[in-house]
Design an enzyme around this catalytic site. Structure first.
Site, PDB file in Angstrom:
ATOM      1  CG  HIS A 234       9.804  35.704  48.293  1.00  0.00           C
ATOM      2  ND1 HIS A 234       9.517  35.821  49.629  1.00  0.00           N
ATOM      3  CD2 HIS A 234       8.700  36.109  47.618  1.00  0.00           C
ATOM      4  CE1 HIS A 234       8.265  36.272  49.753  1.00  0.00           C
ATOM      5  NE2 HIS A 234       7.759  36.454  48.550  1.00  0.00           N
TER       6      HIS A 234
ATOM      7  CD  GLU B 234       4.923  38.461  40.808  1.00  0.00           C
ATOM      8  OE1 GLU B 234       4.134  38.249  39.875  1.00  0.00           O
ATOM      9  OE2 GLU B 234       4.687  39.229  41.738  1.00  0.00           O
TER      10      GLU B 234
HETATM   11  C1  LIG Z   1      12.192  39.581  45.352  1.00  0.00           C
HETATM   12  C2  LIG Z   1      13.453  40.398  45.646  1.00  0.00           C
HETATM   13  C3  LIG Z   1      13.088  41.905  45.514  1.00  0.00           C
HETATM   14  C4  LIG Z   1      13.941  40.097  47.060  1.00  0.00           C
HETATM   15  O1  LIG Z   1      14.975  41.005  47.318  1.00  0.00           O
HETATM   16  P1  LIG Z   1      15.990  40.879  48.526  1.00  0.00           P
HETATM   17  O2  LIG Z   1      15.310  40.237  49.691  1.00  0.00           O
HETATM   18  O3  LIG Z   1      16.592  42.212  48.722  1.00  0.00           O
HETATM   19  O4  LIG Z   1      17.048  39.874  47.892  1.00  0.00           O
HETATM   20  P2  LIG Z   1      18.208  39.118  48.621  1.00  0.00           P
HETATM   21  O5  LIG Z   1      18.620  39.873  49.851  1.00  0.00           O
HETATM   22  O6  LIG Z   1      17.765  37.726  48.770  1.00  0.00           O
HETATM   23  O7  LIG Z   1      19.372  39.193  47.533  1.00  0.00           O
HETATM   24  C5  LIG Z   1      20.599  38.584  47.792  1.00  0.00           C
HETATM   25  C6  LIG Z   1      21.467  38.638  46.579  1.00  0.00           C
HETATM   26  O8  LIG Z   1      20.872  37.912  45.529  1.00  0.00           O
HETATM   27  C7  LIG Z   1      20.741  38.730  44.374  1.00  0.00           C
HETATM   28  N1  LIG Z   1      19.444  38.466  43.790  1.00  0.00           N
HETATM   29  C8  LIG Z   1      18.268  38.393  44.438  1.00  0.00           C
HETATM   30  N2  LIG Z   1      17.280  38.133  43.570  1.00  0.00           N
HETATM   31  C9  LIG Z   1      17.853  38.052  42.355  1.00  0.00           C
HETATM   32  C10 LIG Z   1      17.332  37.838  41.073  1.00  0.00           C
HETATM   33  N3  LIG Z   1      16.026  37.646  40.854  1.00  0.00           N
HETATM   34  N4  LIG Z   1      18.187  37.830  40.033  1.00  0.00           N
HETATM   35  C11 LIG Z   1      19.485  38.022  40.237  1.00  0.00           C
HETATM   36  N5  LIG Z   1      20.040  38.237  41.432  1.00  0.00           N
HETATM   37  C12 LIG Z   1      19.232  38.268  42.495  1.00  0.00           C
HETATM   38  C13 LIG Z   1      20.823  40.146  44.842  1.00  0.00           C
HETATM   39  O9  LIG Z   1      21.376  40.942  43.827  1.00  0.00           O
HETATM   40  C14 LIG Z   1      21.702  40.032  46.023  1.00  0.00           C
HETATM   41  O10 LIG Z   1      23.023  40.038  45.594  1.00  0.00           O
HETATM   42  P3  LIG Z   1      23.966  41.306  45.928  1.00  0.00           P
HETATM   43  O11 LIG Z   1      23.871  41.468  47.417  1.00  0.00           O
HETATM   44  O12 LIG Z   1      25.277  40.873  45.410  1.00  0.00           O
HETATM   45  O13 LIG Z   1      23.333  42.455  45.158  1.00  0.00           O
HETATM   46  C15 LIG Z   1      14.569  40.031  44.647  1.00  0.00           C
HETATM   47  O14 LIG Z   1      14.854  38.677  44.772  1.00  0.00           O
HETATM   48  C16 LIG Z   1      14.243  40.398  43.221  1.00  0.00           C
HETATM   49  O15 LIG Z   1      14.459  41.537  42.802  1.00  0.00           O
HETATM   50  N6  LIG Z   1      13.697  39.424  42.404  1.00  0.00           N
HETATM   51  C17 LIG Z   1      13.336  39.708  41.050  1.00  0.00           C
HETATM   52  C18 LIG Z   1      11.972  40.397  40.951  1.00  0.00           C
HETATM   53  C19 LIG Z   1      10.836  39.453  41.300  1.00  0.00           C
HETATM   54  O16 LIG Z   1      10.773  38.313  40.867  1.00  0.00           O
HETATM   55  N7  LIG Z   1       9.878  39.975  42.115  1.00  0.00           N
HETATM   56  C20 LIG Z   1       8.686  39.233  42.525  1.00  0.00           C
HETATM   57  C21 LIG Z   1       8.818  38.785  43.974  1.00  0.00           C
HETATM   58  S1  LIG Z   1       7.450  37.793  44.463  1.00  0.00           S
END
Ligand SMILES: CC(C)(COP(=O)(O)OP(=O)(O)OC[C@H]1O[C@@H](n2cnc3c(N)ncnc32)[C@H](O)[C@@H]1OP(=O)(O)O)[C@@H](O)C(=O)NCCC(=O)NCCS
Length: 364
Positions: A250, A305
C-alpha cells in the site's frame, strides 16, 4: 522563465486540505473516522450510521437510511445505455442524470448528501437488472441501505448475515483521506459547482485501475494457486516473473491495513463464504513470509482488497460489479468532503512549472 519553486509530482507529500473526517495512520495501521476506530465502527455500527457520522459529526448507532427512488429521467438514461457498458460508467452517468433532475443549491448540505447516497445503490441495481433483461425493482423503505441495495439487485431479501457482511464492506470503504477521487470531488466543489458534479467526477477518478483497486484480481490469483501445497511455489514463481501479489502492499500503510483486519473477521464469520477462503488465508501467510524475506527494507502487508474479495464474492456480487460497489460505499466520504470543502472554501488552483519553448516569433 526559471521557476525554482518546489515541484512534487503527484502532489506527494503536499498538504492540500485540512480535514476532520478521516485519519489514515500508515505507520501504526490505524484508520479513524472522526476519531473513531474503523474496527469499532464495523463491529458496532452500520453504513447509514457511519455516513451520518461523517456528514454531521454525530454518532447514532441506530441511524437508518433506505435506498432512494429513481427519477423517470434517470431510468430512461439507464435504459439507453448499451448492456455492455461498464457498471462504473453506468453509475457515473446515473449520478450526472440525477443531478440534472435536482435543484442542488450552494452550499451543499447533509440532506443533499443523504439523497445522493440513497439514490446511487438503486441506480446501480437498476442498471445491473436492465442489462440482464430484467425490470428494476422499486426501493423497499423498510430495509436499511445495504440490505435494500441487495434486494433491488437480486429481487429477494438477503439473509441477515449477508446484509451484515456487505454493510461491513461499505463501512470500511466509506472514507480514506485525500485520495485521488476525494481530491477530485474537493477540486470540483471548490469552484462552487454542485454535489452531483463533484461525485460524478469522483467516480471518474475512481474508475482508473491505479485507484479503484481490483479485488477481482485477488480472486483470479487465488484460483491460480489452486491448493495450499502449491502456495509457496506459486508465490515465488509469481514474484520471480516480476508480477505483483494482488491484495498486498500500500502507498500509505506500512502496517497491516486495519480495513483488511476488519474484513477478515467478517469473511471468516460469514455463513456462506466462498469455498476458497481457507486457501486465501493460507496464501496470505505464505505471501507475508516471502514478501518479508524479499523486501526486508519495505514492509509489505495485506491490504483491504485481499479480504474485500471473499466478502464481495460471498454476498453474491459478480466481479464486474466490485468497482462500482466500492464507489457506492465511498459516497459517504466524498459527500462529507464536499460539505467540508464548501464550509471553508478556497478555489483550488495550483501552479504548473512552464517547461515549454521560450517566447518566440511565429514563423513568417
Ligand atoms: C498498492 C501498490 C500499488 C503500492 O505501490 P507503491 O507505493 O509504488 O509500492 P512500494 O513503493 O511500497 O513498493 C516497494 C517495492 O515492493 C514491491 N511491491 C509492492 N507491492 C507488491 C506486491 N503486491 N507484490 C509484490 N511486490 C510488491 C515493489 O515491486 C517495489 O519493489 P521494486 O522497487 O523492487 O519494484 C502496490 O503495493 C501494488 O501494486 N500492490 C498490488 C495491487 C493491490 O493490491 N492494489 C490494491 C491497493 S489497496
Amino acid at each position: 522563465m526559471t521557476d525554482d519553486r518546489p515541484y512534487s509530482p503527484g502532489l506527494e507529500g503536499v498538504v492540500a486540505a485540512e480535514t476532520g473526517l478521516g485519519y489514515v495512520d500508515g505507520e501504526q495501521g490505524r484508520l479513524l473516522y472522526r476519531g473513531y476506530r474503523i474496527g469499532d465502527l464495523v463491529e458496532h455500527g452500520t453504513y447509514p450510521a457511519v455516513a451520518n457520522l461523517l456528514w454531521t459529526g454525530d454518532w447514532d448507532a441506530g441511524h437508518r437510511m433506505a435506498t432512494g427512488e429513481l427519477p423517470e429521467g434517470v431510468l430512461k438514461t439507464l435504459r439507453a445505455l448499451p448492456a455492455t457498458a461498464k457498471p462504473m460508467d453506468a453509475l457515473r452517468t446515473a449520478v450526472s442524470a440525477w443531478g440534472a433532475t435536482q435543484e442542488l443549491a450552494w452550499p451543499p448540505t447533509a440532506e443533499q448528501a443523504r439523497a445522493l447516497t440513497a439514490f446511487s445503490p438503486s441506480a446501480l441495481a437498476a442498471f445491473a437488472r436492465i442489462r440482464a433483461g430484467q425490470e428494476p425493482i422499486a426501493p423497499d423503505p423498510s430495509l436499511n441501505l445495504v440490505e435494500g441495495f441487495l434486494y433491488q439487485l437480486k429481487g429477494t431479501r438477503p439473509d441477515a448475515g449477508t446484509a451484515r457482511a456487505l454493510d461491513a464492506y461499505f463501512v470500511v470503504g466509506a472514507e480514506h483521506g485525500l485520495n485521488a477521487s476525494t481530491f477530485t470531488a474537493r477540486v470540483i466543489t471548490s469552484t462552487r459547482s454542485d454535489l452531483a458534479s463533484a461525485v460524478a467526477g469522483a467516480i471518474g477518478a475512481l474508475k482508473g485501475p491505479l485507484h479503484g483497486g481490483a479485488p477481482s484480481e485477488v480472486v483470479e490469483q487465488i484460483h491460480q494457486v489452486g491448493s495450499v501445497e502449491r502456495a509457496e511455489q506459486w508465490v515465488n514463481e509469481t514474484l520471480d516473473k516480476g508480477e505483483r501479489l494482488m491484495g498486498f502492499g500500500h502507498r500509505v500503510y506500512r502496517a497491516y491495513d486495519p480495513r483488511a483486519a476488519a474484513l477478515r473477521k467478517v469473511a471468516e464469520s460469514m455463513e456462506h463464504p466462498p469455498e476458497w477462503l481457507a486457501l486465501a488465508t493460507a496464501v496470505e501467510d505464505v505471501a507475508l513470509k516471502v514478501l518479508a524475506e524479499r523486501h526486508p527494507e519495505r514492509a509489505l502487508k495485506t491490504n483491504v482488497e485481499f479480504y474485500a474479495a471473499p466478502v464481495l464474492m460471498g454476498v453474491g456480487l459478480t466481479p464486474d460489479l466490485f468497482p462500482a460497489t466500492f464507489a457506492l460505499a465511498r459516497h459517504a466520504g466524498w459527500t462529507a468532503h464536499v460539505i467540508e470543502q464548501a464550509a471553508d472554501n478556497r478555489l483550488i488552483r495550483p501552479d504548473a512549472r512552464y517547461i515549454g519553448p521560450a517566447e518566440r516569433d511565429l514563423p513568417s
